[in-house]
Design a protein around this motif. Structure first.
Motif, PDB file in Angstrom:
ATOM      1  N   GLN A  35       0.821  -1.205   0.000  1.00  0.00           N
ATOM      2  CA  GLN A  35       0.000   0.000   0.000  1.00  0.00           C
ATOM      3  C   GLN A  35       0.856   1.257   0.000  1.00  0.00           C
ATOM      4  N   SER A  36       1.973   1.236   0.718  1.00  0.00           N
ATOM      5  CA  SER A  36       2.840   2.414   0.790  1.00  0.00           C
ATOM      6  C   SER A  36       3.389   2.775  -0.585  1.00  0.00           C
ATOM      7  N   ALA A  37       3.751   1.767  -1.387  1.00  0.00           N
ATOM      8  CA  ALA A  37       4.266   2.026  -2.736  1.00  0.00           C
ATOM      9  C   ALA A  37       3.174   2.611  -3.624  1.00  0.00           C
ATOM     10  N   ARG A  38       1.966   2.080  -3.509  1.00  0.00           N
ATOM     11  CA  ARG A  38       0.853   2.607  -4.312  1.00  0.00           C
ATOM     12  C   ARG A  38       0.518   4.041  -3.914  1.00  0.00           C
ATOM     13  N   ASP A  39       0.608   4.333  -2.621  1.00  0.00           N
ATOM     14  CA  ASP A  39       0.315   5.688  -2.151  1.00  0.00           C
ATOM     15  C   ASP A  39       1.356   6.686  -2.656  1.00  0.00           C
ATOM     16  N   ARG A  40       2.636   6.314  -2.613  1.00  0.00           N
ATOM     17  CA  ARG A  40       3.679   7.227  -3.094  1.00  0.00           C
ATOM     18  C   ARG A  40       3.545   7.459  -4.596  1.00  0.00           C
ATOM     19  N   LEU A  41       3.161   6.407  -5.325  1.00  0.00           N
ATOM     20  CA  LEU A  41       2.936   6.560  -6.764  1.00  0.00           C
ATOM     21  C   LEU A  41       1.778   7.519  -7.022  1.00  0.00           C
ATOM     22  N   GLU A  42       0.739   7.431  -6.211  1.00  0.00           N
ATOM     23  CA  GLU A  42      -0.397   8.348  -6.357  1.00  0.00           C
ATOM     24  C   GLU A  42       0.047   9.797  -6.166  1.00  0.00           C
ATOM     25  N   GLY A  43       0.900  10.035  -5.169  1.00  0.00           N
ATOM     26  CA  GLY A  43       1.406  11.385  -4.940  1.00  0.00           C
ATOM     27  C   GLY A  43       2.249  11.878  -6.101  1.00  0.00           C
TER      28      GLY A  43
END
Length: 232
Positions: free
Chosen positions: A205-213
């Motif tokens: 989830q952390s990787a997906r969140d950083r990609l979203e940012g």
């Protein structure tokens, strides 16, 4: 002729709270001095040792835990390859923080590393058998539903990060979307033209969140978003 009889007053049980009160410090400070897990000022260390000697304090932690049906073990579970765990300095800091905090509480840290490609779930038999009082999970690359099926629902569990949006367990995390957003905006403000992001494992989830940012900042700046700027 009246007789008098001396009444013996039982001494209060010597506990870590009594030692802490006598030394004028917290329980955690007493634990740190006894376990040597963290630096304590010389003045406080002397006060604690004086109180320990005064009360002849020797904590029988094992007996107390057995009486309460607890092992005193708190496990840190990570699903990572041995290369990732030993070569990435981040995990060393995680283990250091976890171990010192658990030891300061008078408990025993237990490290469990499960390979990402592994299929053996025997370690969960240990967790379900009541040999561990609590569990912290800082890396889990598979479906969170799989994890929930393997774990004893009565066990105290906390996640280090949002590992998939489970509503059954609490987690501690940073705002990874904002982190990705601010980092990308900084590069744009510095005049960088060719900006790419290396996402890492998008199962996390952390990787997906950083990609979203990252994507949000690039879109705000009118920068192109395609496979050439996103490396997995």
């Amino acid at each position: 002729m009246a007789t008098t009889r001396k009444v013996k007053h039982s001494k209060p049980d010597v506990t870590i709270d009594l030692v802490a009160k006598a030394a004028g410090v917290s329980r955690a400070t007493v634990s740190r001095v006894m376990n040597g897990t963290a630096k304590v000022s010389p003045e406080r260390e002397r006060a604690v040792k004086k109180a320990i000697a005064q009360y002849n304090f020797t904590p029988n932690a094992t007996a107390r835990r057995l009486a309460g049906g607890r092992s005193g073990l708190v496990a840190l579970l990570m699903e990572e390859s041995s290369e990732e765990f030993f070569l990435n300095p981040f995990w060393g800091l995680v283990v250091q923080g976890f171990s010192s905090t658990i030891a300061d509480a008078g408990l025993h840290p237990l490290l469990l590393i499960r390979p990402k490609t592994g299929t053996d779930d025997s370690l969960f038999s240990t967790l379900r058998a009541g040999q561990v009082d609590g569990l912290a999970i800082f890396s889990w690359h598979r479906s969170i539903k799989t994890f929930e099926k393997l774990l004893d629902p009565k066990m105290a569990v906390v996640f280090g990060g949002d590992l998939g949006g489970s509503k059954k367990f609490p987690f501690v995390d940073v705002d990874n979307v904002k982190g990705g957003l601010l980092a990308t905006r900084h590069l744009i403000d510095q005049g960088c033209k060719n900006i790419v992001t290396v996402t890492g494992d998008l199962k996390l989830q952390s990787a997906r969140d950083r990609l979203e940012g990252f994507e949000r900042a690039m879109s705000e700046a009118g920068r192109p978003l395609d496979d050439s700027v996103i490396i997995q």
